[in-house]
Design a protein around this motif. Structure first.
Motif, short mmCIF file in Angstrom:
data_model
loop_
_atom_site.label_atom_id
_atom_site.label_comp_id
_atom_site.label_asym_id
_atom_site.label_seq_id
_atom_site.Cartn_x
_atom_site.Cartn_y
_atom_site.Cartn_z
N ARG A 11 37.99 24.73 67.85
CA ARG A 11 37.19 24.24 66.72
C ARG A 11 37.02 25.32 65.66
NH1 ARG A 11 32.90 21.90 71.06
NH2 ARG A 11 33.92 19.92 71.53
N LEU A 12 36.87 26.56 66.09
CA LEU A 12 36.68 27.65 65.14
C LEU A 12 37.91 27.82 64.26
CD1 LEU A 12 34.95 30.05 64.14
CD2 LEU A 12 36.09 31.44 65.88
N VAL A 13 39.09 27.88 64.87
CA VAL A 13 40.32 28.09 64.10
C VAL A 13 40.58 26.92 63.17
CG1 VAL A 13 42.80 28.39 64.25
CG2 VAL A 13 41.32 29.61 65.81
N ARG A 14 40.41 25.72 63.67
CA ARG A 14 40.68 24.55 62.82
C ARG A 14 39.66 24.44 61.68
NH1 ARG A 14 44.55 21.49 65.26
NH2 ARG A 14 44.90 21.95 67.46
N GLY A 15 38.46 24.96 61.90
CA GLY A 15 37.46 24.88 60.86
C GLY A 15 37.58 25.96 59.80
N LEU A 16 38.33 27.03 60.08
CA LEU A 16 38.48 28.13 59.13
C LEU A 16 39.87 28.12 58.51
CD1 LEU A 16 36.64 31.01 61.04
CD2 LEU A 16 35.88 29.81 58.99
N ALA A 17 40.17 27.03 57.82
CA ALA A 17 41.50 26.89 57.21
C ALA A 17 41.74 27.90 56.10
CB ALA A 17 41.66 25.46 56.67
N GLN A 18 40.67 28.55 55.59
CA GLN A 18 40.84 29.51 54.51
C GLN A 18 41.34 30.85 55.01
OE1 GLN A 18 38.05 28.40 55.94
NE2 GLN A 18 36.23 29.24 54.95
N HIS A 19 41.42 31.04 56.33
CA HIS A 19 41.93 32.28 56.91
C HIS A 19 43.29 32.03 57.56
CE1 HIS A 19 38.27 34.61 56.32
NE2 HIS A 19 37.57 33.59 56.80
N GLU A 20 44.08 33.10 57.65
CA GLU A 20 45.31 33.04 58.42
C GLU A 20 45.03 33.64 59.80
OE1 GLU A 20 48.26 35.24 56.40
OE2 GLU A 20 48.23 33.98 54.59
N PHE A 21 45.65 33.05 60.82
CA PHE A 21 45.40 33.50 62.18
C PHE A 21 46.70 33.81 62.90
CE2 PHE A 21 41.67 30.99 61.13
CZ PHE A 21 40.64 31.75 61.63
N ASP A 22 46.69 34.89 63.66
CA ASP A 22 47.70 35.15 64.68
C ASP A 22 46.98 35.04 66.02
OD1 ASP A 22 49.71 35.67 62.86
OD2 ASP A 22 49.35 37.83 62.86
N LEU A 23 47.68 34.54 67.01
CA LEU A 23 47.07 34.36 68.33
C LEU A 23 47.80 35.23 69.34
CD1 LEU A 23 45.27 32.91 70.37
CD2 LEU A 23 46.96 31.10 70.49
N TYR A 24 47.04 36.11 69.98
CA TYR A 24 47.55 36.94 71.06
C TYR A 24 46.77 36.58 72.31
CZ TYR A 24 50.00 39.82 67.63
OH TYR A 24 50.83 40.26 66.64
N ALA A 25 47.45 36.08 73.32
CA ALA A 25 46.73 35.53 74.48
C ALA A 25 47.27 36.10 75.78
CB ALA A 25 46.85 34.01 74.49
N LEU A 26 46.35 36.39 76.69
CA LEU A 26 46.69 36.82 78.04
C LEU A 26 46.59 35.61 78.95
CD1 LEU A 26 44.52 40.07 78.13
CD2 LEU A 26 46.93 39.86 77.50
N SER A 27 47.68 35.24 79.60
CA SER A 27 47.65 34.04 80.44
C SER A 27 47.20 34.41 81.85
CB SER A 27 49.03 33.37 80.48
OG SER A 27 50.00 34.26 80.99
N ARG A 28 46.44 33.51 82.44
CA ARG A 28 45.77 33.79 83.71
C ARG A 28 46.63 33.45 84.91
NH1 ARG A 28 40.28 30.72 84.32
NH2 ARG A 28 39.64 32.26 82.79
N SER A 29 47.49 32.43 84.81
CA SER A 29 48.25 31.98 85.96
C SER A 29 49.54 31.32 85.49
CB SER A 29 47.44 30.98 86.79
OG SER A 29 47.21 29.80 86.05
N GLU A 30 50.47 31.18 86.44
CA GLU A 30 51.74 30.52 86.13
C GLU A 30 51.50 29.05 85.80
OE1 GLU A 30 56.26 30.20 87.94
OE2 GLU A 30 54.60 30.84 89.23
N ARG A 31 50.56 28.43 86.51
CA ARG A 31 50.25 27.03 86.22
C ARG A 31 49.76 26.86 84.79
NH1 ARG A 31 45.96 24.18 85.66
NH2 ARG A 31 44.62 25.95 86.22
N GLN A 32 48.95 27.81 84.35
CA GLN A 32 48.45 27.75 82.98
C GLN A 32 49.59 27.89 81.98
OE1 GLN A 32 46.12 31.09 81.44
NE2 GLN A 32 44.49 29.65 80.96
N GLU A 33 50.54 28.76 82.29
CA GLU A 33 51.70 28.92 81.41
C GLU A 33 52.52 27.64 81.33
OE1 GLU A 33 53.54 31.80 80.06
OE2 GLU A 33 51.99 33.31 80.33
N ASP A 34 52.60 26.92 82.45
CA ASP A 34 53.44 25.73 82.52
C ASP A 34 52.78 24.49 81.93
OD1 ASP A 34 55.39 27.20 83.74
OD2 ASP A 34 54.82 26.65 85.78
N GLU A 35 51.52 24.59 81.54
CA GLU A 35 50.82 23.40 81.03
C GLU A 35 51.35 22.97 79.67
OE1 GLU A 35 46.69 24.27 81.07
OE2 GLU A 35 46.44 23.77 83.19
N GLY A 36 52.01 23.88 78.96
CA GLY A 36 52.61 23.52 77.69
C GLY A 36 51.74 23.84 76.50
N TRP A 37 52.32 23.68 75.33
CA TRP A 37 51.64 24.01 74.07
C TRP A 37 50.95 22.80 73.49
CZ3 TRP A 37 51.58 29.01 72.41
CH2 TRP A 37 52.51 29.88 73.00
#
Length: 549
Positions: A11-37
């Motif tokens: 909600r925060l990112v979608r609400g701040l359309a006036q900013h540009e965002f890069d996302l750097y994320a640490l994934s917790r598990s293989e299942r989480q990685e496989d859930e898709g984008w």
């Protein structure tokens, strides 16, 4: 990232359309990685992820000088963890804090120069260094008593926690190029933000809706004392370092804020920003104050031991003695295998407490206690769950920010809650609060509201007004928009702009250039620690090993 934190980031990112965002994320598990984008909004540019659940040997072979550097810095880190325990709150200015800080950034510099530390952190050398520190004079007794299995466990945990040091995120093509790094959790999740500040001077904003250090203290209670002692020291030092280096820290409530202060956060850097929740889903119920059954108590949430449904059931037995027609609707799904076992126990207890009515199926109207889930024909949505009774009850013994309580407030419900976590702060006098693990007090409060419809109506209206003022997505977005601009505006310009002849242009990028509008060419780039399938601000990493998938 998962659950409510993930929704908040999205909600925060979608609400701040006036900013540009890069996302750097640490994934917790293989299942989480496989859930898709999930679909990302246009303001999200680059997305980079790194697994915290596995790390292949980086193949880096250190020379003699690099091995000496590793032994020196890892030894200092181990010595900081084995320093005598200090009384009271963590002091970020203590010598042990400086020792920890120097060791952490020394290891980061070594990883940057050599290409990684995975093999070194897994080596026998690391375990030997840790053992020497535990045997040194003045080390706490639990550390001195650490045996080889405990030392191996601590070394493995440190290797896991320090994996962000070996990432290639910190150059001018990564976090070094952003204007602000927003870590959406503390602990290990904030490490990329700390390193971006160390290598490139990027200001760091840390948001914690659940204090990671507190969560660590509650985790793994069965671990041996040496392991608990050393890991508590590590996470305590890391929390103090994170709070000390951050430009601002935004706790999600006063309960988290008090924890942060005790862990070394400077009160002047703290800004409470409540989580933003979507009130529109509850508008119809809240505006009409609809109530399907004025004689029903409702509990909504994840079924797990911390919610203390056992006390709620005992309290309901007392309520039935005073108001025999009252019903209790427990609405929620179990949280994992432990939750499923707890739900089965609660069903059995309900049958014992109400034996004369235990033969019928557990449906509303057939038995005084019903166990239901959202999504069925009778309760298709969360709003319908709160609308099916006159009083919403929270019986938890452990609670951070009580999301279910805020949802009930959006629906205009009168509430009875236990005094845990941020409950009193959230309720603010618009509901009844009783001590936890006290069925009699819980029952008396419920009976008082069941017998007084006018009081229920007044409290419900006041609760809805309070929730709409403090806990909506809109207030959360507005608060962070102001915080972003404030931090960027007071941060020295780190980029040099050259004119046509190659000479520097002083003041070519004033702080105002980051404010979107026709007078500027680009908005501020923010890097935020984000979660799995939901982007936080243009990000630096994700909260506590969590993914961007």
């Amino acid at each position: 990232m998962s659950g409510d934190a993930r929704l908040w980031c999205d909600r925060l990112v979608r609400g701040l359309a006036q900013h540009e965002f890069d996302l750097y994320a640490l994934s917790r598990s293989e299942r989480q990685e496989d859930e898709g984008w999930i679909p990302l909004p246009p303001q999200v540019g680059r997305v980079r992820t790194a697994p915290m659940w596995s790390a292949d040997d980086d193949g880096v072979v250190h020379g003699r000088r690099a091995r000496r550097r590793f032994a020196e810095h890892y030894g200092e880190l181990a010595a900081a963890l084995c320093a005598p325990a200090s009384e009271g709150r963590t002091d970020p200015s203590a010598p042990e804090a400086d020792r920890f800080s120097n060791a952490l950034y020394g290891l980061a510099d070594l990883a940057h120069d050599e290409g990684g530390l995975v093999a070194a952190l897994r080596s026998e050398t690391a375990v030997s260094i840790l053992e020497r520190a535990c045997r040194a004079p003045g080390a706490p007794r639990p550390a001195r008593e650490a045996r080889v299995p405990e030392l191996l466990a601590v070394a493995a945990h440190l290797e896991h926690a320090l994996r962000p040091l070996s990432l290639d995120w910190y150059g001018d093509d990564g976090l070094g190029s952003v204007d602000l790094c927003h870590a959406t959790a503390g602990g290990v999740a904030a490490l990329p933000g700390l390193l971006a500040r160390h290598f490139a001077g990027v200001p760091l904003l840390v948001t914690e809706y659940g204090v990671r250090l507190r969560a660590h203290y509650l985790d793994a209670p069965e671990a041996p004392p040496p392991v608990r002692s050393l890991l508590a020291a590590f996470h305590g030092r890391l929390a103090a370092e994170t709070y000390g280096r951050a430009a601002l820290v935004t706790p999600g409530n006063g309960h988290a804020r008090r924890w942060q202060e005790r862990c070394g956060a400077d009160r002047a850097k703290l800004r409470t920003v409540y989580p933003g929740m979507d009130a529109s889903r509850f508008a119809d119920v809240g505006e009409t104050a609809a109530c399907a059954d004025p004689g029903a108590l409702v509990w909504v949430g994840r079924v797990e031991p911390a919610k203390d449904l056992v006390s709620l059931l005992h309290a309901f037995a007392e309520v039935r003695k005073e108001e025999p027609a009252t019903r209790l609707r427990i609405v929620g799904a179990p949280a994992g295998p432990e939750g499923a076992a707890y739900l089965a126990h609660c069903r059995s207890l309900a049958a014992q407490l109400f034996p004369d009515e235990a033969d019928g199926p557990h449906r509303a109207g057939d038995n005084p206690v019903s166990f239901e889930e959202i999504g069925g024909p009778e309760i298709p949505s969360p709003a319908d769950a709160y609308a099916c009774g006159a009083v919403t009850v929270l019986s938890s013994v452990v609670e951070g920010f009580p999301v279910g309580l805020v949802e009930a407030m959006f629906c205009g419900r009168a509430t009875v809650s236990t005094d845990v976590g941020a409950v009193v702060e959230v309720i603010g006098g618009t509901g009844l609060v009783v001590p936890p693990r006290n069925p009699r007090a819980l029952a008396e409060a419920c009976v008082a509201l069941l017998r007084d419809p006018e009081r229920r109506e007044r409290l419900g209206a006041a609760a809805r007004a309070r929730a709409l003022e403090l806990f909506t997505v809109e207030q959360n977005i507005a608060a962070f928009h102001g915080i972003y601009l404030e931090i960027v505006a007071r941060t020295p310009v780190r980029r040099v702009v050259l004119d046509g002849s190659g000479e520097p242009l002083p003041f070519a990028m004033p702080a105002e250039a980051h404010i979107p509008g026709r007078w500027t060419e680009r908005p501020a780039r923010v890097t935020a620690r984000g979660g799995p399938a939901h982007p936080p601000v243009r990000a630096t990493a994700a909260p506590e090993p969590e993914g961007a998938r």
